[in-house]
Scaffold this active site. Structure first.
Site, PDB file in Angstrom:
ATOM      1  N   LYS A 114      43.845 -65.896 -44.887  1.00 58.35           N
ATOM      2  CA  LYS A 114      44.654 -65.409 -46.001  1.00 58.35           C
ATOM      3  C   LYS A 114      45.422 -66.529 -46.706  1.00 58.35           C
ATOM      4  O   LYS A 114      45.674 -66.442 -47.908  1.00 58.35           O
ATOM      5  CB  LYS A 114      45.619 -64.306 -45.533  1.00 58.35           C
ATOM      6  CG  LYS A 114      44.871 -63.046 -45.100  1.00 58.35           C
ATOM      7  CD  LYS A 114      45.706 -61.794 -45.143  1.00 58.35           C
ATOM      8  CE  LYS A 114      44.808 -60.583 -44.931  1.00 58.35           C
ATOM      9  NZ  LYS A 114      45.439 -59.318 -44.855  1.00 58.35           N
ATOM     10  N   LYS A 197      34.355 -58.054 -46.855  1.00 58.60           N
ATOM     11  CA  LYS A 197      34.889 -56.739 -46.494  1.00 58.60           C
ATOM     12  C   LYS A 197      35.332 -55.947 -47.717  1.00 58.60           C
ATOM     13  O   LYS A 197      35.872 -56.526 -48.658  1.00 58.60           O
ATOM     14  CB  LYS A 197      36.087 -57.035 -45.564  1.00 58.60           C
ATOM     15  CG  LYS A 197      36.910 -55.887 -45.120  1.00 58.60           C
ATOM     16  CD  LYS A 197      37.914 -56.362 -44.073  1.00 58.60           C
ATOM     17  CE  LYS A 197      39.286 -56.418 -44.684  1.00 58.60           C
ATOM     18  NZ  LYS A 197      40.307 -55.595 -44.156  1.00 58.60           N
ATOM     19  N   LYS A 200      41.289 -53.635 -50.638  1.00 60.97           N
ATOM     20  CA  LYS A 200      42.128 -53.192 -51.758  1.00 60.97           C
ATOM     21  C   LYS A 200      42.338 -54.327 -52.752  1.00 60.97           C
ATOM     22  O   LYS A 200      42.500 -54.106 -53.936  1.00 60.97           O
ATOM     23  CB  LYS A 200      43.508 -52.759 -51.247  1.00 60.97           C
ATOM     24  CG  LYS A 200      43.500 -51.630 -50.263  1.00 60.97           C
ATOM     25  CD  LYS A 200      44.951 -51.266 -49.922  1.00 60.97           C
ATOM     26  CE  LYS A 200      45.096 -50.856 -48.474  1.00 60.97           C
ATOM     27  NZ  LYS A 200      45.439 -51.981 -47.578  1.00 60.97           N
TER      28      LYS A 200
END
Ligand code: AQP
Length: 335
Positions: A114, A197, A200
């Site tokens: 991230k 993946k 959102k």
């Protein structure tokens, strides 16, 4: 299996989607009946770790709550609450942080993913969020934690922290939480790229099926979903190296409660157009009613907030009781 207390949660960071449903909520709905107590949290403090996704935090928190309920989490059976409504999460997060060697956090692969290339610009919250996640779990003495494959490492950290604090203060204040790895590692991938993946935060809405998508949107998204030129093979093994095809077959299998091999056997030799029609029907039958239900729940804001505040009362009672024991065990002056 005897399940004493389950805790799990979703970050209110955007449109809740099919991956969150199949990878998490769908399993919780079943599990809530097998356990003595269920705590399903909307982890809004964790949403702050990705600051770019916090614009509609309050709205997204209500939306995730509506998704839980619409999909079948029963507020009479399970406490549904916002993490920030229980201040003890942050208190225990700080205490556990004082027992977390930096070396343990440096091993967390999600931070590396991230934070990307510019680690020195990443925020402390993103680096420390596994500690807050450990606090979420240990605060309630959760016996079982349903997690996705990608969260296994964080659950290990929670177990290591529980053992470290228990050992340091010669106590058994924290029971060991057990992971329940969900849906046999069900990982729903993006409809545009079968190697990443469904998320959102993906900028393309066509990469995911949102829980509030209409019938038209689902039809369009599946029609445009990336596939390849090969027909559907007879065996799952032959899907190797075809991530988009594999993803659609896995989704169909999960939605129709079959295994991927059964799907391959039924559609073997066909191209994707007929398969996509059947997949679309299957998605519409499940997702559209949940989405409609969510819209109804969202209209009743006061009712929804009442469910969240009832959930927070249950969670706060439990958390304050445990926090009292934790403060005593580590020797903080009693209030
Ligand atoms: N694509 C997925 N397939 C299977 N499970 C998934 N989950 C999320 N995406 C998929 C599971 O949903 C639960 C809660 O997820 P989260 O929102 O708290 O965190 P996340 O994994 O970061 O979800 P997103 O959608 O990818 O959000 P952003 O883009 O904000 O980071 C977890 O159990 C997770 O495994």
């Amino acid at each position: 299996m005897t399940i004493k207390r389950i805790l799990s949660g979703i970050r209110p960071t955007g449109d809740i989607h099919l991956g969150n449903y199949l990878g998490a909520i769908y399993n919780w709905v079943e599990m809530q009946h097998q356990s003595q107590q269920n705590l399903f949290c909307i982890v809004d403090l964790h949403a702050l770790t990705t600051l770019q996704q916090t614009e509609n935090l309050a709205l997204n928190t209500r939306t995730v709550a509506a998704a839980y309920i619409a999909a079948g989490i029963d507020p009479k059976k399970s406490a549904i609450f916002a993490q920030s409504h229980v201040p003890n999460h942050s208190e225990l997060g700080w205490i556990l942080g004082c027992f977390t060697p930096l070396g343990w956090l440096n091993r967390m692969t999600q931070f590396k993913d991230k934070a990307g290339k510019h680690k020195e610009l990443a925020h402390l919250g993103l680096y420390a969020y596994p500690v807050l996640m450990a606090a979420d779990i240990l605060l309630y003495k959760a016996s079982h934690v349903p997690v996705g494959e990608d969260q296994k490492q964080h659950l290990e950290l929670a177990r290591d922290l529980a053992a470290a604090v228990n050992h340091r203060f010669n106590t058994d204040i924290f029971p060991m939480p057990e992971p329940i790895i969900q849906g046999a590692g069900m990982r729903v991938m993006s409809l545009r790229d079968g190697t990443s993946k469904m998320s959102k935060s993906d900028i393309s809405d066509y990469s995911r099926i949102n829980m509030m998508d209409t019938q038209d949107m689902i039809e369009q998204k599946i029609r445009k979903a990336k596939t390849d030129m090969e027909p559907i093979p007879e065996t799952v093994a032959a899907l190797a190296g075809r991530p988009e095809a594999q993803n659609l077959i896995n989704i169909f299998a999960a939605m129709s409660k079959q295994n991927p091999q059964e799907i391959c056997s039924v559609f073997a030799g066909n191209n994707f157009s007929e398969f996509k029609k059947k997949l679309t029907d299957c998605l519409i039958n499940t997702i559209v009613p949940i989405g409609n239900n969510m819209r109804e729940l969202m209209k009743e804001e006061t009712e929804l907030d009442k469910i969240l505040s009832n959930g927070a009362i249950i969670a706060n009672d439990l958390a304050e009781k445990h926090m009292y024991e934790i403060r005593s065990a580590i020797g903080l002056l009693k209030k």
